[in-house]
Scaffold this motif. Structure first.
Motif, PDB file in Angstrom:
ATOM      1  N   GLN A   1      43.073 -72.522 -38.668  1.00 63.28           N
ATOM      2  CA  GLN A   1      43.747 -71.103 -39.475  1.00 63.28           C
ATOM      3  C   GLN A   1      44.578 -71.708 -40.187  1.00 63.28           C
ATOM      4  O   GLN A   1      45.118 -70.783 -41.125  1.00 63.28           O
ATOM      5  N   GLY A   2      43.874 -72.807 -40.723  1.00 63.51           N
ATOM      6  CA  GLY A   2      44.704 -72.953 -42.581  1.00 63.51           C
ATOM      7  C   GLY A   2      46.162 -73.607 -41.925  1.00 63.51           C
ATOM      8  O   GLY A   2      46.784 -73.268 -42.686  1.00 63.51           O
ATOM      9  N   ASN A   3      46.510 -74.146 -41.210  1.00 56.28           N
ATOM     10  CA  ASN A   3      47.822 -74.722 -40.823  1.00 56.28           C
ATOM     11  C   ASN A   3      48.353 -76.123 -40.329  1.00 56.28           C
ATOM     12  O   ASN A   3      49.596 -76.771 -40.204  1.00 56.28           O
ATOM     13  N   ALA A   4      47.331 -76.870 -40.593  1.00 50.69           N
ATOM     14  CA  ALA A   4      46.978 -78.287 -40.061  1.00 50.69           C
ATOM     15  C   ALA A   4      47.803 -79.105 -41.820  1.00 50.69           C
ATOM     16  O   ALA A   4      48.250 -80.127 -41.603  1.00 50.69           O
ATOM     17  N   GLY A   5      47.625 -78.322 -42.671  1.00 46.75           N
ATOM     18  CA  GLY A   5      47.727 -78.982 -44.286  1.00 46.75           C
ATOM     19  C   GLY A   5      47.188 -80.406 -44.028  1.00 46.75           C
ATOM     20  O   GLY A   5      45.543 -80.179 -43.604  1.00 46.75           O
ATOM     21  N   LEU A   6      47.634 -81.481 -44.658  1.00 43.59           N
ATOM     22  CA  LEU A   6      47.469 -83.232 -44.437  1.00 43.59           C
ATOM     23  C   LEU A   6      47.323 -83.732 -43.087  1.00 43.59           C
ATOM     24  O   LEU A   6      48.232 -84.224 -43.150  1.00 43.59           O
ATOM     25  N   PHE A   7      47.179 -83.273 -42.323  1.00 43.71           N
ATOM     26  CA  PHE A   7      46.764 -84.045 -40.994  1.00 43.71           C
ATOM     27  C   PHE A   7      46.960 -85.097 -40.628  1.00 43.71           C
ATOM     28  O   PHE A   7      47.517 -86.124 -40.119  1.00 43.71           O
ATOM     29  N   PHE A   8      46.392 -86.084 -41.724  1.00 45.46           N
ATOM     30  CA  PHE A   8      46.065 -87.339 -41.747  1.00 45.46           C
ATOM     31  C   PHE A   8      47.066 -88.061 -42.096  1.00 45.46           C
ATOM     32  O   PHE A   8      47.413 -89.349 -42.333  1.00 45.46           O
ATOM     33  N   PHE A   9      48.488 -87.511 -43.144  1.00 53.19           N
ATOM     34  CA  PHE A   9      49.960 -88.245 -43.416  1.00 53.19           C
ATOM     35  C   PHE A   9      50.613 -87.954 -41.966  1.00 53.19           C
ATOM     36  O   PHE A   9      51.672 -88.093 -42.163  1.00 53.19           O
ATOM     37  N   ARG A  10      50.359 -87.158 -40.634  1.00 55.26           N
ATOM     38  CA  ARG A  10      51.331 -86.721 -40.126  1.00 55.26           C
ATOM     39  C   ARG A  10      52.021 -88.324 -38.992  1.00 55.26           C
ATOM     40  O   ARG A  10      52.561 -88.212 -39.902  1.00 55.26           O
ATOM     41  N   VAL A  11      51.115 -89.058 -39.301  1.00 54.18           N
ATOM     42  CA  VAL A  11      52.092 -90.389 -38.730  1.00 54.18           C
ATOM     43  C   VAL A  11      52.539 -91.386 -40.118  1.00 54.18           C
ATOM     44  O   VAL A  11      54.220 -91.412 -39.259  1.00 54.18           O
ATOM     45  N   LYS A  12      52.164 -91.383 -41.068  1.00 56.93           N
ATOM     46  CA  LYS A  12      52.664 -91.667 -41.834  1.00 56.93           C
ATOM     47  C   LYS A  12      53.806 -91.216 -42.210  1.00 56.93           C
ATOM     48  O   LYS A  12      55.036 -91.622 -42.092  1.00 56.93           O
ATOM     49  N   ASP A  13      54.236 -89.806 -41.973  1.00 55.61           N
ATOM     50  CA  ASP A  13      55.125 -88.827 -42.735  1.00 55.61           C
ATOM     51  C   ASP A  13      56.573 -89.087 -41.493  1.00 55.61           C
ATOM     52  O   ASP A  13      57.643 -89.322 -41.795  1.00 55.61           O
ATOM     53  N   ALA A  14      55.996 -89.437 -40.126  1.00 56.00           N
ATOM     54  CA  ALA A  14      56.747 -89.488 -38.814  1.00 56.00           C
ATOM     55  C   ALA A  14      57.665 -90.775 -38.962  1.00 56.00           C
ATOM     56  O   ALA A  14      58.520 -91.294 -38.743  1.00 56.00           O
ATOM     57  N   LEU A  15      56.671 -92.573 -40.055  1.00 55.93           N
ATOM     58  CA  LEU A  15      56.825 -93.212 -39.618  1.00 55.93           C
ATOM     59  C   LEU A  15      58.366 -93.312 -40.762  1.00 55.93           C
ATOM     60  O   LEU A  15      59.152 -94.369 -40.834  1.00 55.93           O
ATOM     61  N   SER A  16      58.083 -92.402 -41.348  1.00 53.37           N
ATOM     62  CA  SER A  16      58.693 -92.554 -42.935  1.00 53.37           C
ATOM     63  C   SER A  16      60.316 -92.662 -42.880  1.00 53.37           C
ATOM     64  O   SER A  16      61.284 -92.960 -43.235  1.00 53.37           O
ATOM     65  N   GLN A  17      60.593 -91.766 -41.227  1.00 53.58           N
ATOM     66  CA  GLN A  17      61.446 -91.590 -40.336  1.00 53.58           C
ATOM     67  C   GLN A  17      62.188 -93.117 -39.738  1.00 53.58           C
ATOM     68  O   GLN A  17      63.673 -92.983 -40.582  1.00 53.58           O
ATOM     69  N   VAL A  18      61.715 -93.629 -40.020  1.00 56.31           N
ATOM     70  CA  VAL A  18      62.531 -94.795 -39.294  1.00 56.31           C
ATOM     71  C   VAL A  18      62.263 -96.139 -40.207  1.00 56.31           C
ATOM     72  O   VAL A  18      61.924 -97.908 -40.076  1.00 56.31           O
TER      73      VAL A  18
END
Length: 416
Positions: free
Chosen positions: A243-260
């Motif tokens: 659907q073209g909504n995943a974006g760069l899916f492989f950054f999702r864990v990295k982006d979440a960890l950046s919060q902490v």
């Protein structure tokens, strides 16, 4: 006649299920009964509230963890400095994990150099762009063959680093959630409404990662548990990509960890035993990669396929703009039996081929480690008296050698 008899027997077997209840009902019933029994076992092992607690350490064990002499710990106690240990009738001192943490803080204040007792990231000078001089270490522990010792290695590494004074976040990305169970959380009973990393990396309404982090019974060690809900990420990512909504899916864990990022020194991720979207996202977040290998021929052949597939996937991710450089990658020999001649030949073969990429210290196969797992504990949690002294000491020495070698890699990465 034989084919007709076989067919009749098959019909009888089917009736054993269909006449009574369908297969789905049988499986569901077995799951619910097993869940209830596991919960009852937890309540009997860790009363009164079924919560795990870390055992107390002898003064000798405490001194070894802190890197000081036992006599110095005794002097601190006699001088009234630091926490008061539990003193037995035989005048033996026992320290809790909370006592150890207080002692580390106390000793760090008078240390010869910063980091002697609190070895985590160094603070940057005031006015710097970043809070720390050293970057967060994210260690992905992976292999896609079951039985390679991945979860056992992850759990002992996370606990050892926390006991040494690092601030550690442990993440269970394996839907089987054995890592979670080892830390006193029963996924199917304690996580009925989510609470895994999936909640923070899902495509619709992700929550802050802090919402799924929970403290453990070891100071300095926090946990993001896992359960079957993690499989939703594997199912949703292809749909989101289509659907073209995943974006760069492989950054999702990295982006979440950046919060902490500022809250921890090390993140240990127990990856699922497959090269799916979860593993790829964890690999993109990792700064260090630890591949577990059981030195048997079938396992080495499986690892060959694992490495080939991993390299191909990393190429695809890199072409999408991700930086796939890592600080280090190491192979960890697990369930190693020094007296097994075929294993020794494979170990020699791997060391010849990969050199320093193979950790010097192997994790030995030990009944002490497997027996501790039967009670959902690591070797660091069980008391030495539960085993023969030689068996326990041999296993503990092996684990410490492995984990301390990895700790040295972390320190080297930070330029120490």
């Amino acid at each position: 006649m034989a084919p007709r008899q076989d067919s009749e027997q098959d019909t009888v077997r089917m009736q054993d299920i269909t006449d009574d209840e369908d297969l789905n009902s049988v499986i569901r019933d077995h799951s619910e009964r097993l869940t209830a029994q596991l919960h009852a076992q937890a309540e009997s092992m860790f009363p009164p509230d079924a919560a795990k607690e870390m055992r107390k350490f002898t003064s000798g064990e405490a001194a070894a963890l802190l890197g000081v002499n036992d006599s110095y710990l005794r002097k601190l106690h006699l001088d009234g400095k630091g926490p008061s240990p539990e003193v037995t009738s035989g005048n033996r001192r026992h320290y809790s994990v909370h006592d150890l943490h207080e002692l580390r803080v106390l000793l760090e204040k008078t240390a010869r150099k910063p980091g002697d007792y609190l070895p985590g990231r160094r603070l940057a000078p005031e006015g710097s762009e970043n809070k720390y001089l050293d970057h967060l270490q994210v260690i992905g522990v992976m292999n896609f063959k079951g039985g390679s010792g991945k979860t056992t290695s992850s759990a002992h590494l996370a606990q050892r680093l926390a006991l040494l004074g690092y601030r550690v976040l442990a993440i269970d990305l394996d839907p089987q959630a054995s890592f979670t169970a080892l830390h006193g959380v029963q996924p199917e009973f304690d996580l009925p409404d989510g609470g895994t990393l999936y909640d923070a990396i899902r495509y619709d309404d992700p929550v802050p990662i802090t919402d799924v982090i929970r403290p453990t019974y070891i100071p300095g060690l926090d946990l993001i548990p896992g359960n079957l809900e993690l499989m939703e990420f594997e199912h949703e990512t292809p749909r989101a990509l289509a659907q073209g909504n995943a974006g760069l899916f492989f950054f999702r864990v990295k982006d979440a960890l950046s919060q902490v990022d500022d809250n921890y020194d090390v993140v240990v991720i127990d990856c699922p035993p497959q090269l799916g979207f979860l593993t790829m996202s964890a690999l993109s977040a990792a700064t260090g990669v630890l591949v577990t290998i059981h030195p048997e021929m079938l396992d080495v052949m499986s690892m060959s396929q694992f490495l080939r597939m991993t390299a191909d996937l990393m190429d695809v991710i890199a072409e999408s703009g991700a930086d796939m450089k890592h600080d280090w990658m190491r192979y960890l020999l697990t369930r190693y039996e020094p007296t097994d001649a075929p294993q020794n030949r494979i170990v020699a073969f791997l060391r010849t081929m990969y050199g320093e990429k193979v950790l010097n210290a192997p994790m030995l196969k030990s009944t002490a480690i497997s027996d501790a797992g039967l009670t959902k504990q690591t070797l660091y949690e069980v008391d030495r008296s539960a085993f023969t002294r030689a068996t326990y000491d041999r296993a503990l020495e092996s684990l410490n050698a492995v984990n301390d070698e990895i700790a040295a890699l972390i320190q080297k990465t930070w330029g120490r």
